[in-house]
Design an enzyme around this catalytic site. Structure first.
Site, PDB file in Angstrom:
ATOM      1  N   LYS A 102      11.359  -0.474  -8.644  1.00  0.00           N
ATOM      2  CA  LYS A 102      10.113  -1.244  -8.736  1.00  0.00           C
ATOM      3  C   LYS A 102       9.357  -0.861 -10.015  1.00  0.00           C
ATOM      4  CE  LYS A 102       5.990  -2.182  -5.873  1.00  0.00           C
ATOM      5  NZ  LYS A 102       5.326  -1.835  -4.588  1.00  0.00           N
ATOM      6  N   SER A 177       4.368  -5.703  -1.470  1.00  0.00           N
ATOM      7  CA  SER A 177       4.385  -5.933  -2.894  1.00  0.00           C
ATOM      8  C   SER A 177       5.718  -5.673  -3.582  1.00  0.00           C
ATOM      9  CB  SER A 177       3.316  -5.044  -3.539  1.00  0.00           C
ATOM     10  OG  SER A 177       3.641  -3.680  -3.350  1.00  0.00           O
ATOM     11  N   SER A 201       4.442  -2.214   1.961  1.00  0.00           N
ATOM     12  CA  SER A 201       5.086  -2.966   0.874  1.00  0.00           C
ATOM     13  C   SER A 201       6.585  -2.823   0.750  1.00  0.00           C
ATOM     14  CB  SER A 201       4.461  -2.595  -0.465  1.00  0.00           C
ATOM     15  OG  SER A 201       3.293  -3.354  -0.641  1.00  0.00           O
TER      16      SER A 201
HETATM   17  N1  GLN Z   1       0.094  -5.647   1.332  1.00  0.00           N
HETATM   18  C1  GLN Z   1      -0.704  -4.451   1.311  1.00  0.00           C
HETATM   19  C2  GLN Z   1      -1.743  -4.546   0.252  1.00  0.00           C
HETATM   20  O1  GLN Z   1      -1.835  -5.551  -0.327  1.00  0.00           O
HETATM   21  C3  GLN Z   1       0.187  -3.272   1.128  1.00  0.00           C
HETATM   22  C4  GLN Z   1       0.513  -3.010  -0.264  1.00  0.00           C
HETATM   23  C5  GLN Z   1       1.414  -1.862  -0.433  1.00  0.00           C
HETATM   24  O2  GLN Z   1       1.953  -1.322   0.530  1.00  0.00           O
HETATM   25  N2  GLN Z   1       1.557  -1.457  -1.676  1.00  0.00           N
HETATM   26  O3  GLN Z   1      -2.481  -3.635   0.002  1.00  0.00           O
END
Ligand code: GLN
Length: 511
Positions: A102, A177, A201
């Protein structure tokens, strides 16, 4: 190609038998990354020259028996040193295995954009600890994957470089994400990939893409070289097509790191050997918080997860009811704490230290303002504002302090639940993959995508998502297991038992 055929184990067997070389394996991964990128937009950078050079070195080292497993000889981690100098690493499971990373995890010589314009093509001068450890084990980084800007999002639509598309249906999101890493594994470009978790994420996109996603205990894996979002929640996490593959990567990257004071000095088991040794789950107690199976949960997801729980019963596990009375506050707690921490962490992006700086500014404060205005996207700005708000005087007590209290209550909920069971089972996501654009105008409904996952981050416990079926629209569904702190072994054993009893066996349209 099935998940099994593209597993680390199978690739390793083909390498060991001489049926293929590391160079050919890496070339195949690069070719498929390049071919599919127009459709999926999973990669922000594909490192063809670097990956092929490294593959050739690894081939040569293996054939010649030499030791060139490391890209960087100056590592300070004792684990890395120990694993480079002995021949065992050469035969280690990750030797010659292509992996995607990532784009918020630093890899020396490649970009780290975090999906943001403000970092752009910023190149960190060092490797994250997890990358050092993967390099020491002989893995080959083939590229950096697309993600929501600074890992904020559940759909990958917040990337400054365009959305990632779900390999099962390209009109849909892969989740986020870490959507690029999820899509890359689901489309069989690489067997495994790194993502990061702050609130789900990795588990959420794993569920939406039909693969395995594993979030370790907070403190299990070093955050050194992972760009910070919510530091008390962040954890590098793993995607794999199989549970064993995820376990293999976890044991390679896990363990105390002097450069991250939040890593714990807790022994890292040999998860892969443990998994091979025992698949027996008889007597294991699986806790089901029925109250969370209600409102907002898609009926097909519910039915699929309930079937998965029945599979455990058939395997001899005991199913018990548990209550997590404060779980209903988890989204609120998460979005206060995560934004508070983000507003502080993102203060460092100021046009001076890294990446992008505005072209037009006459004064210093104008330079800061314009850089951040032009460099950050809408969701990141929203979070910085929210976070600043909940930390400002007068609101701190009402929001931030209250959320901290909520976090403690959630921890207590889980402590009590784990007195009754070894793992808690829930859906991973309330629905299968949604359409691109479906939730972009409604941040709250987007935030609800994390309802089942963000609790594990708040509590600090490990969680895993395992694919358990397809919806009537042929979209993957996943269920989640969470266990006590440091109990990844339990999670992995339970997950693998399910996988073997009920192999997923479906393939995405795009691969
Ligand atoms: N979807 C969650 C957020 O937007 C989790 C993001 C993540 O785990 N990096 O914060």
């Amino acid at each position: 190609m099935t998940a099994q055929e593209n597993s680390i184990e199978r690739i390793g067997a083909r390498l060991a038998s001489g049926e293929t070389s590391i160079s050919a394996t890496v070339e195949a991964a690069l070719a498929s990354a390049e071919r599919l990128n127009e459709t999926l937009n999973a990669f922000l950078q594909i490192d063809r020259p670097g990956a092929l050079k490294r593959a050739a070195e690894l081939d040569a080292a293996r054939d010649g028996g030499g030791d060139t497993t490391r890209r960087d000889a100056d590592s300070s981690t004792s684990k890395a040193e120990a694993s480079t100098s002995d021949g065992a690493t050469m035969k280690g499971a990750l030797y010659g295995i292509p992996i995607a990373v990532k784009d918020n995890i630093c890899v020396r010589g490649l970009q780290t954009s975090c999906g943001s314009r403000i970092l752009g093509s910023y190149q960190p001068p060092y490797d994250a600890t997890v990358i050092e450890r993967l390099n020491a084990a002989g893995a080959v980084v083939v590229g950096k994957t697309n993600c929501d800007e600074f890992a904020m999002g559940s759909s990958n639509e917040n990337s400054a470089y365009g959305p990632v598309r779900n390999p099962w249906d390209t009109a849909r999101v892969p989740g986020g994400s870490s959507g690029g890493s999820a899509a890359a594994v689901a489309a069989r470009i690489v067997p495994v990939a790194l993502g990061s978790e702050t609130g789900g994420s990795v588990r959420q996109p794993a569920a939406l893409c039909g693969i395995v996603g594993l979030k370790p205990t907070y403190g299990r894996v070093s955050r050194y070289g992972l760009v910070a979002f919510g530091s008390s929640l962040d954890q590098v996490s793993v995607f794999g097509q199989t549970v064993l593959d995820a376990a293999t990567v976890l044991q390679t990257i896990a363990g105390r790191d002097e450069r991250d004071a939040t890593t714990a000095d807790v022994e890292v088991p040999d998860y892969a050997s443990e998994l091979r040794a025992s698949g027996d789950v008889r007597g294991a107690r699986i806790g089901v918080p029925r109250a969370l199976f209600g409102e907002g949960l898609d009926p097909e997801v519910r039915a699929s997860v309930e079937r998965a729980i029945e599979v455990y019963r058939d395997l001899g596990a005991e199913i018990v009811d548990v209550e997590l009375p404060h779980a209903k506050y988890s989204i609120a707690v998460y979005y206060i704490l995560a934004t508070a921490e983000a507003s502080s962490n993102l203060a460092r992006f100021d046009g001076v230290r890294y990446g992008f700086r505005t072209e037009e500014a006459r004064t210093l404060s104008e330079m800061y303002r314009r850089t951040r205005e032009e460099g950050f996207g809408a969701e990141v700005k929203r979070r910085i504002m929210l976070g600043t708000y909940v930390l400002s005087s007068g609101y701190y007590e009402a929001y931030y302090r209250k959320a901290q209290l909520g976090r403690s209550l959630l921890k207590e909920d889980f402590r009590q639940a784990f007195e009754r069971c070894d793992a808690v089972a829930t859906p991973t996501t309330p629905t299968p993959a949604f359409l691109i654009g479906e939730k972009t105008d409604d941040p709250l409904s987007m935030y609800l995508s994390d309802i089942y996952t963000c609790t594990a981050n708040l509590v600090g416990i490990p969680g895993i998502s395992i694919p358990c079926g397809l919806s009537s629209e042929r979209l993957p569904i996943g269920f989640q297991l969470m266990a006590r702190h440091w109990n990844e072994s339990t999670l992995l054993r339970l997950a693998r038992a399910y996988e073997q009893a009920q192999p997923f066996g479906h393939q995405p349209r795009v691969m």
